[in-house]
Design an enzyme around this catalytic site. Sequence first.
Site, PDB file in Angstrom:
ATOM      1  N   PHE A  70       0.821  -1.222   0.000  1.00 22.02           N
ATOM      2  CA  PHE A  70       0.000   0.000   0.000  1.00 22.02           C
ATOM      3  C   PHE A  70       0.856   1.274   0.000  1.00 22.02           C
ATOM      4  CE2 PHE A  70      -4.174  -2.082   1.730  1.00 22.02           C
ATOM      5  CZ  PHE A  70      -4.420  -2.593   0.469  1.00 22.02           C
ATOM      6  N   ARG A  71       2.208   1.106  -0.081  1.00 21.45           N
ATOM      7  CA  ARG A  71       3.123   2.189  -0.494  1.00 21.45           C
ATOM      8  C   ARG A  71       3.305   3.344   0.466  1.00 21.45           C
ATOM      9  NH1 ARG A  71       5.230  -1.217  -3.948  1.00 21.45           N
ATOM     10  NH2 ARG A  71       4.250  -1.344  -5.979  1.00 21.45           N
ATOM     11  N   ASP A 313      -0.870  -9.854  -3.877  1.00 21.80           N
ATOM     12  CA  ASP A 313       0.363  -9.124  -4.211  1.00 21.80           C
ATOM     13  C   ASP A 313       0.020  -7.797  -4.899  1.00 21.80           C
ATOM     14  OD1 ASP A 313       2.997  -8.446  -4.350  1.00 21.80           O
ATOM     15  OD2 ASP A 313       3.520  -9.808  -5.967  1.00 21.80           O
TER      16      ASP A 313
HETATM   17  O1  DOR Z   1       5.982  -7.386  -8.939  1.00 24.81           O
HETATM   18  C1  DOR Z   1       6.235  -7.112  -7.782  1.00 24.81           C
HETATM   19  N1  DOR Z   1       5.995  -5.900  -7.284  1.00 24.81           N
HETATM   20  N2  DOR Z   1       6.786  -8.045  -6.995  1.00 24.81           N
HETATM   21  C2  DOR Z   1       7.277  -7.737  -5.792  1.00 24.81           C
HETATM   22  O2  DOR Z   1       7.835  -8.596  -5.145  1.00 24.81           O
HETATM   23  C3  DOR Z   1       7.212  -6.360  -5.268  1.00 24.81           C
HETATM   24  C4  DOR Z   1       6.102  -5.638  -5.897  1.00 24.81           C
HETATM   25  C5  DOR Z   1       6.150  -4.156  -5.642  1.00 24.81           C
HETATM   26  O3  DOR Z   1       6.278  -3.772  -4.486  1.00 24.81           O
HETATM   27  O4  DOR Z   1       6.040  -3.389  -6.592  1.00 24.81           O
END
Ligand code: DOR
Length: 448
Positions: A70-71, A313
């Site tokens: 969620f950044r 994910d």
């Molecule tokens: O595709 C991905 N994006 N795999 C990850 O392990 C991290 C994730 C991301 O945080 O963008």
Amino acid sequence: MSLTAGGGADLWVRRAKVVGERDVVEQDVLILDGRVQQVARRVAAPDGIPELRARGRLVFPGLIDTQVHFREPGLEHKEDLASGSLAAVTGGITAFCEMPNTDPPTTDPARLVDKLQRAHGRSWADHAFFLGATADNADRLGDWEWLPGCAGIKVFMGSSTGNLLVPDDATLERVLRSGTRRVAVHSEDEPRLRERYGQLRGGESVALHPDVRDVESALRATRRLLDLAEKTGRKVHLLHVSTAEELDLVRERDLGELVTVEATPNHLFLAAPYCYERHGSLAQMNPPVRDLRHQDALRRAVAEGLVACIGSDHAPHTLDEKAREYPRSPSGIPGVQTTLPLLLTAVRDGWLTYPDIVRLLCTGPARVYGFEGKGTLEPGSDGDLVIVDPRMTDPLPADWLRSRAGFSPFVGTPLAGLPVVTVVRGHVVSQDGESVGAPIGRPLRYRA
Ligand code: DOR
């Protein structure tokens, strides 16, 4: 709706088709003070309890997404805890575990507390946050992993978004020897990834992504991981498994509860080369979406129970970032909101059942991570549920999405139902795609 001192609300859901781990039965659900009070054919509720008539609709226990990004802090232009959790509840997810590759990364107790404070009053769903393992904190993780609101430890064996990394066995062994909770692992082999990225000249097609981060990259890391799990006796959780070969390895090694496996909807519902032809870098993630041979193997593993849970994910990036030339285009696909609609289509298509959805998104996550009071409608559990209208079968609408990312490769996919009401501890928090009330998410509780 009554809001009590305990923070839970009352709700009476009537005549729903309640989906359990074994069956689907028409029942009433009574939630009092945020907890499930009774689930039975006919329940008599006390006067004045808010009532939801759900005839013809399905009711699932609240779904748990064990892997979202969620950044926040640092990358809020892609997503934040408010927008990400709103997308979650709109899609029927009532609890989420958030990953540590923020900026700064979540690598110590102060940063964990910071995330919990940010989530308070802004998260629509219940939540916990992973601590990221590094060479610097490896020996301290056991002291921190049971802190309130901690989802456990996350290891990146291969580089992905951000700079969290445990590339070597010696450091990974230190991580596994510090603490007891199941460790969540992104399993791709860093030395091999470096070698393969080093061979790129720039300007290659994103369709090459599954060759760059190839089967061997995933398999090599997973072999190393299983060796170390066995050597240390530490339970591990293999995130977003992407290859038939790793599934075979898990079967062969037969390590029982020491190793649990998670899959993403992206690997189950997208396939190379079509996804790259159609969506370009919007289908780029790590580990990559691969061809139908792997998709078939994953679907079988999910249906037969080798895969314990499904995590989205959810990894949002902006469209501008995604438009960069490969390999500078960032990896990650938003998905927290689309998991349930996709799995409903799997039921329609005959390779999953409604009870499988409960196993994969409710009881499975609770078993893998040990959530207290989640993933079930047993009396005494948290009153979390999602009501699904199986008659909503339009193509997945773009304007339903709530993530800041603003895209999904699944827009336009014909649906086999849509979540219409999401309830967290008795509170309706989302109805017909719109938020209701206030963000009342709380930290998840765990049992040892
Ligand atoms: O595709 C991905 N994006 N795999 C990850 O392990 C991290 C994730 C991301 O945080 O963008």
